[in-house]
Write an enzyme that holds these catalytic residues in place. Structure first.
Site, PDB file in Angstrom:
ATOM      1  N   SER A  51       0.835  -1.201   0.000  1.00  0.00           N
ATOM      2  CA  SER A  51       0.000   0.000   0.000  1.00  0.00           C
ATOM      3  C   SER A  51       0.868   1.249   0.000  1.00  0.00           C
ATOM      4  CB  SER A  51      -0.865  -0.027   1.262  1.00  0.00           C
ATOM      5  OG  SER A  51      -1.396   1.237   1.510  1.00  0.00           O
ATOM      6  N   LYS A  84       1.909  -3.821   6.593  1.00  0.00           N
ATOM      7  CA  LYS A  84       2.341  -3.812   5.186  1.00  0.00           C
ATOM      8  C   LYS A  84       3.854  -3.566   5.103  1.00  0.00           C
ATOM      9  CE  LYS A  84      -1.580  -4.531   3.166  1.00  0.00           C
ATOM     10  NZ  LYS A  84      -1.808  -5.874   2.634  1.00  0.00           N
ATOM     11  N   TYR A 106      -2.205  -1.208  10.728  1.00  0.00           N
ATOM     12  CA  TYR A 106      -2.399  -1.802   9.400  1.00  0.00           C
ATOM     13  C   TYR A 106      -1.222  -1.454   8.498  1.00  0.00           C
ATOM     14  CZ  TYR A 106      -3.908  -2.029   4.538  1.00  0.00           C
ATOM     15  OH  TYR A 106      -3.937  -2.252   3.181  1.00  0.00           O
TER      16      TYR A 106
HETATM   17  P1  NAD Z   1     -10.887  -7.632   0.945  1.00  0.00           P
HETATM   18  O1  NAD Z   1     -11.150  -7.647   2.406  1.00  0.00           O
HETATM   19  O2  NAD Z   1     -12.054  -7.508   0.019  1.00  0.00           O
HETATM   20  O3  NAD Z   1     -10.043  -8.941   0.525  1.00  0.00           O
HETATM   21  C1  NAD Z   1      -9.200  -9.612   1.420  1.00  0.00           C
HETATM   22  C2  NAD Z   1      -9.609 -11.073   1.395  1.00  0.00           C
HETATM   23  O4  NAD Z   1      -8.731 -11.818   2.260  1.00  0.00           O
HETATM   24  C3  NAD Z   1     -11.030 -11.302   1.896  1.00  0.00           C
HETATM   25  O5  NAD Z   1     -11.729 -12.051   0.942  1.00  0.00           O
HETATM   26  C4  NAD Z   1     -10.856 -12.071   3.213  1.00  0.00           C
HETATM   27  O6  NAD Z   1     -11.915 -12.982   3.437  1.00  0.00           O
HETATM   28  C5  NAD Z   1      -9.517 -12.756   2.982  1.00  0.00           C
HETATM   29  N1  NAD Z   1      -8.755 -13.062   4.203  1.00  0.00           N
HETATM   30  C6  NAD Z   1      -8.466 -12.243   5.246  1.00  0.00           C
HETATM   31  N2  NAD Z   1      -7.702 -12.899   6.141  1.00  0.00           N
HETATM   32  C7  NAD Z   1      -7.492 -14.151   5.653  1.00  0.00           C
HETATM   33  C8  NAD Z   1      -6.782 -15.287   6.120  1.00  0.00           C
HETATM   34  N3  NAD Z   1      -6.133 -15.281   7.288  1.00  0.00           N
HETATM   35  N4  NAD Z   1      -6.789 -16.402   5.367  1.00  0.00           N
HETATM   36  C9  NAD Z   1      -7.467 -16.463   4.178  1.00  0.00           C
HETATM   37  N5  NAD Z   1      -8.155 -15.394   3.699  1.00  0.00           N
HETATM   38  C10 NAD Z   1      -8.168 -14.262   4.421  1.00  0.00           C
HETATM   39  O7  NAD Z   1      -9.827  -6.474   0.657  1.00  0.00           O
HETATM   40  P2  NAD Z   1      -9.302  -5.863  -0.717  1.00  0.00           P
HETATM   41  O8  NAD Z   1      -9.697  -4.450  -0.763  1.00  0.00           O
HETATM   42  O9  NAD Z   1      -9.619  -6.757  -1.833  1.00  0.00           O
HETATM   43  O10 NAD Z   1      -7.740  -5.890  -0.417  1.00  0.00           O
HETATM   44  C11 NAD Z   1      -6.903  -6.948  -0.847  1.00  0.00           C
HETATM   45  C12 NAD Z   1      -5.481  -6.689  -0.370  1.00  0.00           C
HETATM   46  O11 NAD Z   1      -5.057  -5.425  -0.884  1.00  0.00           O
HETATM   47  C13 NAD Z   1      -5.360  -6.595   1.143  1.00  0.00           C
HETATM   48  O12 NAD Z   1      -4.128  -7.187   1.531  1.00  0.00           O
HETATM   49  C14 NAD Z   1      -5.329  -5.108   1.399  1.00  0.00           C
HETATM   50  O13 NAD Z   1      -4.638  -4.786   2.573  1.00  0.00           O
HETATM   51  C15 NAD Z   1      -4.580  -4.620   0.177  1.00  0.00           C
HETATM   52  N6  NAD Z   1      -4.843  -3.208  -0.120  1.00  0.00           N
HETATM   53  C16 NAD Z   1      -6.145  -2.787  -0.291  1.00  0.00           C
HETATM   54  C17 NAD Z   1      -6.383  -1.441  -0.541  1.00  0.00           C
HETATM   55  C18 NAD Z   1      -7.825  -0.950  -0.704  1.00  0.00           C
HETATM   56  O14 NAD Z   1      -8.031   0.265  -0.622  1.00  0.00           O
HETATM   57  N7  NAD Z   1      -8.802  -1.798  -0.950  1.00  0.00           N
HETATM   58  C19 NAD Z   1      -5.336  -0.526  -0.629  1.00  0.00           C
HETATM   59  C20 NAD Z   1      -4.017  -0.987  -0.459  1.00  0.00           C
HETATM   60  C21 NAD Z   1      -3.785  -2.341  -0.206  1.00  0.00           C
END
Ligand code: NAD
Ligand code: UDP
Length: 300
Positions: A124, A152, A148
């Site tokens: 991120s 990362k 959080y």
């Molecule tokens: P999201 O919550 O929709 O997807 C994350 C998925 O991981 C979910 O489906 C959840 O059920 C699964 N999960 C969580 N813990 C788990 C575990 N221990 N074992 C198996 N599955 C698990 O989030 P997203 O927005 O799709 O984000 C995906 C990734 O991108 C994340 O790592 C998030 O930190 C990163 N990210 C997201 C953003 C944003 O703004 N959406 C920005 C920067 C980084």
């Protein structure tokens, strides 16, 4: 040979699975469904007309992960699984460190034991801290303002150290800016549980009448219209970036960092007005207090 997508039922993961399948890759998802539904997996199959393997599995569960790597021929891993709510991470730091860091350690260990050498990681822009944008990959990392963000930053370090110890390993660190939007089919998108933390789902819910009013967090920032500016990137563009990262990993070794953003910031007010213009729906909003931890500006 297949790509293992951890967290593949989630917002960014499901869109990435669509692009991977469209590009001809075999896909295996491991997701514990903590923040997603298996419906999203079915929708990915509907959109692409292709099949994939789904395992309801927690990445911290070493036995379950071993089983997946034993059954499937995994070539590369795209690692999305994790907890992602900034505010919640301040209240529950242990849960965040445990899920995100311990999960990544188990995943890396299982990968090592099965000789899997490519990992693409969801990082991120938050790892840049409060330096002056534009954020460039060559900048040093900064101080994160919440647990959080630290998870990362720490996971980037863990993966970098793994690559130092194993010259065959390829680590691609993708630093996302602000992913928004949904697949044009309308079948998958962002569907947060409870009150949305992020701007776009909140705006959408106000427009749909689910919530009464949007509060814009702060109107007195040192920006052109006083509201914060961010680099919003469409989730399908972000998903395509992951396909490119898989291709990149096939022909490179070591660690590489890529920002995934557009390089152009928009203010909260600009987003609100653009949303109103394109949907024809007037948004009920007010300017409220600043949200603790928000930076005035962030762009790639
Ligand atoms: P999201 O919550 O929709 O997807 C994350 C998925 O991981 C979910 O489906 C959840 O059920 C699964 N999960 C969580 N813990 C788990 C575990 N221990 N074992 C198996 N599955 C698990 O989030 P997203 O927005 O799709 O984000 C995906 C990734 O991108 C994340 O790592 C998030 O930190 C990163 N990210 C997201 C953003 C944003 O703004 N959406 C920005 C920067 C980084
Ligand atoms: N924001 C807002 N009201 C909301 C949610 C977000 O004004 O209900 C603002 C927030 O202050 C930031 C921008 O919208 O300037 C994007 O916030 P988001 O939480 O989506 O992403 P962040 O940049 O914090 O990762």
């Amino acid at each position: 040979m297949a790509i293992l997508v951890t967290g593949g039922a989630g917002f960014i993961g499901s869109h990435t699975c669509v692009e991977l399948l469209n590009a001809g890759y075999d896909v295996v998802i491991a997701d514990n469904l903590y923040n997603a539904s298996e419906k999203a997996v079915d929708r990915v199959k509907q959109i692409t007309g292709k099949d994939l393997k789904f395992y309801k599995a927690d990445i911290r569960d070493k036995e379950a992960m071993n089983e997946i790597f034993e059954k499937e021929e995994i070539e590369s891993v795209i690692h999305f699984a994790g907890l992602k709510a900034v505010g919640e991470s301040v209240v529950k730091p242990l849960e965040y460190y445990e899920n995100n860091i311990a999960g990544t350690l188990v995943l890396c260990d299982v990968m090592r034991n099965h000789g899997v050498k490519n990992i693409i990681f969801s990082s991120s822009a938050t790892v840049y801290g409060d330096q002056k944008p534009p954020y460039v990959e060559t900048m040093p990392k900064g101080e994160c303002s919440n647990p959080y963000g630290w998870t990362k930053s720490m996971m980037e370090q863990i993966l970098t150290d793994c690559a130092k110890a194993d010259s065959e390993l390829t680590v691609v660190l993708l630093r996302y800016f602000n992913p928004i939007g949904a697949h044009s089919s309308g079948k998958i998108g962002e569907d947060p549980q409870g009150i949305p933390n992020n701007l776009m789902p909140y705006v959408s819910q106000v427009a749909a009448g689910v919530r009464e009013q949007l509060t814009i967090f702060g109107g007195d920032y040192p920006t052109p219209d006083g509201t914060c500016r961010r680099d919003y990137i469409h989730v399908v563009d972000l998903a395509c970036g992951h396909v490119k990262a898989v291709e990149y990993a096939d022909s490179h070794k070591g660690v590489e960092i890529f920002n995934l953003g557009t390089g152009t910031p928009y203010s909260v007010l600009e987003i609100v007005h653009a949303f109103e213009k394109s949907t024809g729906v007037k948004l009920n909003y007010r300017i409220g207090e600043r949200r603790p931890g928000d930076l005035p500006d962030s762009w790639a």
